[in-house]
Design a protein around this motif. Structure first.
Motif, short mmCIF file in Angstrom:
data_model
loop_
_atom_site.label_atom_id
_atom_site.label_comp_id
_atom_site.label_asym_id
_atom_site.label_seq_id
_atom_site.Cartn_x
_atom_site.Cartn_y
_atom_site.Cartn_z
N ALA A 164 -8.46 4.05 10.84
CA ALA A 164 -9.37 3.22 11.63
C ALA A 164 -10.24 2.39 10.72
O ALA A 164 -10.40 2.67 9.52
N GLY A 220 -13.27 3.88 19.64
CA GLY A 220 -12.10 4.72 19.40
C GLY A 220 -10.85 4.26 20.10
O GLY A 220 -9.84 4.99 20.09
N ALA A 226 -10.03 8.91 15.08
CA ALA A 226 -11.36 8.46 14.66
C ALA A 226 -12.43 9.03 15.58
O ALA A 226 -13.54 9.36 15.13
N HIS A 271 -7.53 4.51 18.30
CA HIS A 271 -7.69 5.39 17.14
C HIS A 271 -8.31 6.70 17.63
O HIS A 271 -9.51 6.94 17.44
N ALA A 279 -12.82 7.76 8.56
CA ALA A 279 -12.16 6.63 9.21
C ALA A 279 -10.94 6.16 8.43
O ALA A 279 -9.89 5.84 9.01
#
Length: 486
Positions: free
Chosen positions: A407, A338, A344, A341, A402
């Motif tokens: 991501a 992660g 995410a 992001h 995602a």
């Protein structure tokens, strides 16, 4: 044979089978079980061979429907069919209240056992499948949804506290405290469940000693890394919340925990339209912290009211160590996947609710497969199919999640498969293997970062994918044995 074969019923007692044969090819004679006669057709070119068969009783208009024994057999057929001996039929007749006098007068048998043997011969054996028992692993749908939300909602507190928006060592202190809290919480949760199997009082004592100790140690770790006053205080508040929330989750108080998160949730939801100011930004998380700590204390106090179980040996601390190491490794893997992001990570956190639901479904479907399989190999194939279906149902929704957060879906899917399979093995009491695999991958990614090696998404996907493949293979092998589900 040069003509058709008609079956023509006879006059009263016999059935006649007539065969028309070519002239010169048939002769008269007598066959076993009936009468054979021959005749000449009108044209002189065919000979008819007639076989008169004795009448035999069968189902239909020719059966002896007036026989009281037959009527009794028809009435009790569904209960006589599963019997494996005439004695069972005799017990059934006794339960129906048939007396010896009635048996002789109405059914023409000298005694109960003679009638039972006659009924046992008349009714064919039939063994219906027993009704399916209820699923012992039926998941609580509401609870699983709540747990997914409860894992994600506390992150709203980070939007309210201004010092957290600057990053640097403040954020590193929070991350370090969170990693320690995850590791401690996993180990404490496992130990509490072991003690809960003994008694509620013993589980309460474990939480009373372990939760404050974990909060204190995590606060110290966060303060050592953050090195600033506000960030250290928030790390301490975060550690206390995680410890108290872990207590409520272990004791099944999800709805109470959700109620304590109302202040933070309401404050974060109002941010796009209202600037509350520093006092409110700080006060709402503190109010939530006070509520969750008070709720956890009340829950623990309730468990301590239960009577203790005398002379019970405590499980060794090392039994919970693999679960703590897995919690630490899982936190590190989430941190690397992660990185950059954050949303995410939120997707992965929310997915923990469906993950728990699918863990229950795997166990329920495995029990059903165990009942349906007739060979160990057949059960292993069914178990592998159940594992594949549950794992696919978990990781597939991670792909659009995602993509919506911007991501790369490959690392997130690989990490999700790793965590879910590891949790599955832990649910069956297999803790060391997933802990070793996840710790190895987490240590490798951390070492690569410290050596300034490139941490491309492909590297993360390959690392987590290798761990997932190894864990899946272990799950197929270990959980494909019927004894694992007994």
């Amino acid at each position: 044979m040069s003509g058709p074969i008609p079956l023509e019923p006879g006059g009263g007692q016999d059935d006649t089978l007539s065969l028309r044969l070519a002239a010169g090819s048939g002769s008269a004679g007598t066959a076993s079980g009936g009468t054979v006669s021959s005749g000449t057709a009108s044209a002189g070119s065919e000979t008819t061979l007639a076989l008169r068969l004795p009448r035999i009783g069968h189902i239909g208009r020719r059966s002896r429907t007036d026989d009281p024994v037959d009527r009794l057999a028809a009435e009790l057929a569904d209960r006589i069919g599963p019997a494996v001996h005439a004695y069972e039929v005799a017990a059934l007749l006794e339960s129906e209240g048939l007396t010896g006098e009635r048996i002789q007068r109405q059914y023409g048998h000298p005694d109960l056992f003679s009638l039972a043997e006659d009924l046992f011969r008349k009714v064919p054996r039939s063994f219906p499948e027993p009704p399916s028992p209820p699923d012992p692993w039926a998941p609580d749908h509401v609870r699983c949804v709540l747990r997914g939300a409860l894992f994600a909602l506390p992150a709203l507190a980070y939007l309210l506290v201004p010092p957290l928006q600057h990053g640097g060592r403040e954020a590193q202190g929070l991350i370090a405290a969170a990693l320690f809290s995850w590791a401690w919480g996993q180990a404490l949760g496992h130990r509490t469940y072991l003690r809960l199997a003994v008694g509620t009082h013993e589980a309460g004592r474990t939480l009373l000693a372990g939760a404050p100790a974990g909060a204190l140690l995590a606060s110290a770790v966060g303060a050592a890394v953050a090195a600033t006053g506000p960030a250290a205080l928030f790390a301490a508040a975060q550690s206390c919340y995680l410890a108290a929330a872990g207590v409520l989750l272990v004791l099944g108080q999800e709805r109470v925990l959700l109620a304590t998160l109302v202040p933070v949730t309401a404050g974060a939801a109002a941010l796009p339209w209202w600037e509350p100011g520093p006092p409110v930004r700080t006060g709402l998380p503190l109010l939530t912290l006070a509520l969750v700590v008070a709720a956890a204390g009340h829950a623990v106090r309730g468990t301590l009211k239960a009577p203790p179980v005398p002379d019970v040996r405590r499980p060794p601390v090392r039994a919970s160590l693999p679960y703590g190491l897995f919690g630490l490794a899982a936190g590190v893997l989430v941190l690397w996947v992660g990185r950059g992001h954050t949303l995410a990570v939120v997707v992965l956190t929310v997915s923990m609710g469906p993950a728990e639901w699918l863990l229950y479904r795997y166990r329920g479907l495995s029990v059903a497969a165990l009942r349906a399989a007739t060979t160990p190999r057949g059960f292993r194939l069914r178990s592998a199919a159940v594992l594949t279906g549950c794992l696919t149902a978990y990781v597939l929704p991670l792909i659009p999640g995602a993509l919506l957060t911007g991501a790369d879906p490959l690392p997130l899917v690989a990490l999700g498969a790793t965590l879910w399979t590891a949790l599955l093995l832990q649910a069956f009491g297999i803790g060391r293997l997933p802990a070793a695999i996840c710790c190895t991958v987490a240590a490798g990614l951390t070492a690569a970062h410290l050596l300034n090696a490139p941490s491309a998404p492909l590297t993360l996907a390959l690392s987590c994918g290798a761990a997932a493949a190894l864990l899946i293979g272990c799950a197929v092998w270990l959980l494909g044995r019927p004894t694992a589900h007994a």
